[in-house]
Scaffold this motif. Sequence first.
Motif, PDB file in Angstrom:
ATOM      1  N   HIS A 218      -2.626   2.045   9.262  1.00  0.00           N
ATOM      2  CA  HIS A 218      -3.435   0.872   9.623  1.00  0.00           C
ATOM      3  C   HIS A 218      -2.569  -0.371   9.503  1.00  0.00           C
TER       4      HIS A 218
ATOM      5  N   THR B 121       1.004   0.760   7.908  1.00  0.00           N
ATOM      6  CA  THR B 121       1.313   1.833   6.963  1.00  0.00           C
ATOM      7  C   THR B 121       1.554   3.119   7.751  1.00  0.00           C
TER       8      THR B 121
ATOM      9  N   GLU C 132       2.967   7.593   1.639  1.00  0.00           N
ATOM     10  CA  GLU C 132       2.633   6.369   2.372  1.00  0.00           C
ATOM     11  C   GLU C 132       3.656   5.267   2.121  1.00  0.00           C
TER      12      GLU C 132
ATOM     13  N   GLU D 147       1.161   7.065   6.732  1.00  0.00           N
ATOM     14  CA  GLU D 147       0.655   7.813   5.579  1.00  0.00           C
ATOM     15  C   GLU D 147       0.003   9.151   5.923  1.00  0.00           C
TER      16      GLU D 147
ATOM     17  N   ASP E 248       0.878  -1.184   0.000  1.00  0.00           N
ATOM     18  CA  ASP E 248       0.000   0.000   0.000  1.00  0.00           C
ATOM     19  C   ASP E 248       0.912   1.230   0.000  1.00  0.00           C
TER      20      ASP E 248
ATOM     21  N   HIS F 258      -6.484  -3.020   4.661  1.00  0.00           N
ATOM     22  CA  HIS F 258      -6.773  -2.560   6.027  1.00  0.00           C
ATOM     23  C   HIS F 258      -6.942  -3.838   6.833  1.00  0.00           C
TER      24      HIS F 258
HETATM   25 MN    MN Z   1      -3.048   2.831   3.558  1.00  0.00          MN
END
Ligand code: MN
Length: 277
Positions: free
Chosen positions: A192, A220, A246, A222, A109, A199
């Motif tokens: 998260h 993460t 991120e 971000e 991510d 997530h």
């Molecule tokens: Mn994210």
Amino acid sequence: MSLEHILHEMRLFKSAEELKLMRRAGEVSAAGHVKAMQVCQPGLYEYEIEAELIHQFVKHGLRAVAYPSIVAAGKNACVLHYTDNDGKLKSGDLLLIDAGAECDHYAADITRTFPISGRFTEPQRALYELVLDAQLAAIEQIKPGAAWHLAHDASVEVLTRGLVKLGLLKGRVPKLIKDEKYKQFYMHRIGHWLGMDVHDVGDYKVDKEWRLLEPGMVMTVEPGLYIPADCDSVDKKWRGIGIRIEDDVLVTAEGYEILTSAVPKTVAEIEAVMQGG
Ligand code: MN
Ligand code: GLY
Ligand code: MN
């Protein structure tokens, strides 16, 4: 008895084998972001950049995206879950890309934000470097034993201080933080859990207290700033700018490891890649 909670705890802590997959997802996703920076130019459509990202993912053998890619030019970046991806890239605007591939079901991510023309304008650079400072300060909080919210608090502190310095917020920093004035420009959490879902499952609090980080967890980091195009409380030059940075961060015994560090992040690195460096 429901097995859900036991299973979620198992998913929160990654084995060496799982980390191999997450590193690969991070590397390949990074290649997609680098390619997007290299091919980006005014006149293209957001979906053409999305196609380049997916092309890189599939070319490296990762045939699933972890989530619908966000390719948001100009003020589209202020729409948090923008996925229309049908706008035209204009010189002078920024492009925000939030995209990641999956490797054997494990997600990456990544978000990067960069200038469509290859060079940041002064206001863009000022806000970008502020978000980057916030991200680096948040990442520095990540180590075993640190409570989950410390990274978020670090990002709030840096962003609020910077917004005052640049004139987007007025007042005393502690009071602005207490009154959550930053939330008009930074309205989401620092990150998260990341794993089989983007997530991912796992508790953020234990007995109502923020959880302490432990080796093997991946989250993460971000932070972002989103200045609405119609925000008349700030100077015109800031309006319509949306920036997020991120990365995916593993908690290690010593501190942290960034799984997505292969994408340029400083202004100088980004401008160099976009100029073919
Ligand atoms: Mn994210
Ligand atoms: N890509 C979804 C998120 O960053 O949370
Ligand atoms: Mn993301």
